[in-house]
Design an enzyme around this catalytic site. Structure first.
Site: not given
Length: 436
Positions: A56, A59-62, A176
């Protein structure tokens, strides 16, 4: 002469060659008859981890699947680029905070951080975590109803409350909670993940008061939607868990809006409806968790004592299964590192070249997940014994705790026999693991 019979070019007169047609000696084939050979997957090692396919991307990375070459454990690695984190508000601070929180958490319903590696040259960080086969949101999206049967939702909700109670006992507010941050293992164990916006309360704090929130808008409580300066952190998580329960049992959201301003306006008023097909005990629990006033909102203890939570629900509908992999359509979600493992072993036996696979240099191996750049000294207890705090045990592979490996200069190959020996050792180690 039959045109259908192929003839050598020399048998045709020069003037008749074009009239005969190209089909005489060039056979047309259908595109479905062509077999395309897929590009061979190249094995890549990051430290002791063999990289697999992409799981997946956020926004932060793979996030990729990896295999621990020493234990053969299936893991997942979050790959973070420092350049990308700088473009995200509080990106670097959130990652550092998540590592610091996860390093001290141990619970079956909270995702476990296994290892952290850092590449100074490429400015990459690798967060190795326990592997989860699927996310709850992915399961919801795989069915038209966008919900779980009551029996299945009840089982997941109980695990969510267990994990949430543990986080609160450690003084941590998640902020969250939502289906997108809840992962599932192959045996159905729920894992709370993504603590990037979580907050650790001060050990001597008198209450759970918080002042900032960065959670998903649809899961935020009225006190945040109305812009209050301070709010109860634990009651924020209760509200988010209530919205999650509402979503996984009805397939809907209690509050919606065309844009974030309209959404917050609806949340701020606190008016919502529960579908009529919800059983009265479930409706009562949802109303208690989605109470407008934080002081009147259910606590975890009240949730545990509720009749719907304590009841054993019969299996009235078919359970929602783990969906096939979105890319490969593999219903079993097989290990994606297998092709890389086969490539690694097969080529190791056939070739004596250093470029059998990629090796990341400049890796900082961390013990107990020390944040790169953080230096901690030994702490001396009251009884005179020293307690080693987490610190990096290997920088570029030169510390004595691990096998020595000095980073060579120049391209690896025959001119660098030391690198060849190091790579051969890695191959033999993986081969031994495979035979076991």
């Amino acid at each position: 002469m039959d045109v259908a019979d192929p003839q050598p070019l020399g048998l045709f007169p020069e003037g008749e060659l074009m009239s005969v047609g190209m089909d005489t000696f060039i056979h047309r084939i259908d595109s479905t008859e062509v077999i395309y050979q897929p590009r061979r997957k190249r094995a890549k090692l990051i430290g002791k981890y063999l990289m697999g396919d992409l799981l997946g991307e956020g926004s932060y990375g793979k996030v990729k699947e990896v295999l621990d070459s020493e234990t053969l454990c299936r893991r997942a690695v979050k790959i973070l680029k420092k350049k990308k984190l700088r473009r995200i508000p509080n990106g670097e601070a959130n990652v550092k905070k998540e590592i610091q929180l996860l390093r001290r958490l141990r619970h079956r319903n909270v995702i476990q951080l296994v290892d952290v590696l850092y590449n100074e040259e490429k400015q990459k960080m690798y967060m190795v975590m326990e592997y989860c086969v699927c996310g709850m949101q992915e399961m919801l999206d795989s069915v038209p109803e966008k919900r779980f049967p009551v029996c299945q939702a009840h089982g997941y909700f109980r695990q969510l409350i267990d994990g949430l109670e543990y986080l609160h006992s450690q003084g941590i507010v998640h902020k969250d909670i939502k289906p997108g941050n809840l992962l599932l293992t192959t045996n159905g164990t729920l894992k709370i993940s993504d603590l990037g916006v979580a907050e650790a309360l001060h050990p001597f704090a008198v209450d759970d008061t918080c002042r900032t929130s960065q959670g998903s808008p649809a899961f935020q409580p009225p006190e945040i939607a109305n812009g209050l300066d301070t709010f109860s952190g634990f009651k924020v998580d209760i509200w988010s868990a209530g919205v999650t329960l509402y979503n996984i049992t009805t397939g809907l959201y209690p509050f919606e809006g065309d844009n974030i301003y309209k959404l917050f306006e609806n949340i701020g008023r606190g008016d919502f409806t529960i579908p009529c097909d919800c059983a009265p005990p479930l409706s009562d629990l949802l109303r208690g968790m989605l109470e407008y006033e934080p002081a009147k909102r259910f606590s975890i203890r009240q949730i545990r004592q509720h009749s719907w939570f304590r009841k054993k629900h019969p299996l009235a509908e078919a359970l929602v299964p783990i969906p096939p992999s979105p890319d490969t359509k593999d219903r079993w979600r097989s290990m994606t590192v297998v092709p890389y493992l086969e490539d690694l072993h097969g080529r190791a036996e056939e070739e004596e070249d250093e470029d059998l696979f990629d090796i990341e240099d400049g890796i900082i191996y961390t013990q107990d997940f020390t944040v790169p750049g953080q230096v901690l000294e030994e702490e001396v207890g009251q009884n005179g014994q020293s307690h080693s705090l987490p610190k990096a045990v290997c920088v570029n592979g030169t510390e004595p705790q691990l096998s020595s490996k000095v980073k060579p200069e120049g391209r690896p190959g025959a001119a660098n026999p030391a690198r060849k020996v190091c790579s051969s050792n890695k191959i033999r180690r993986l081969s031994a693991c495979k035979q076991q």
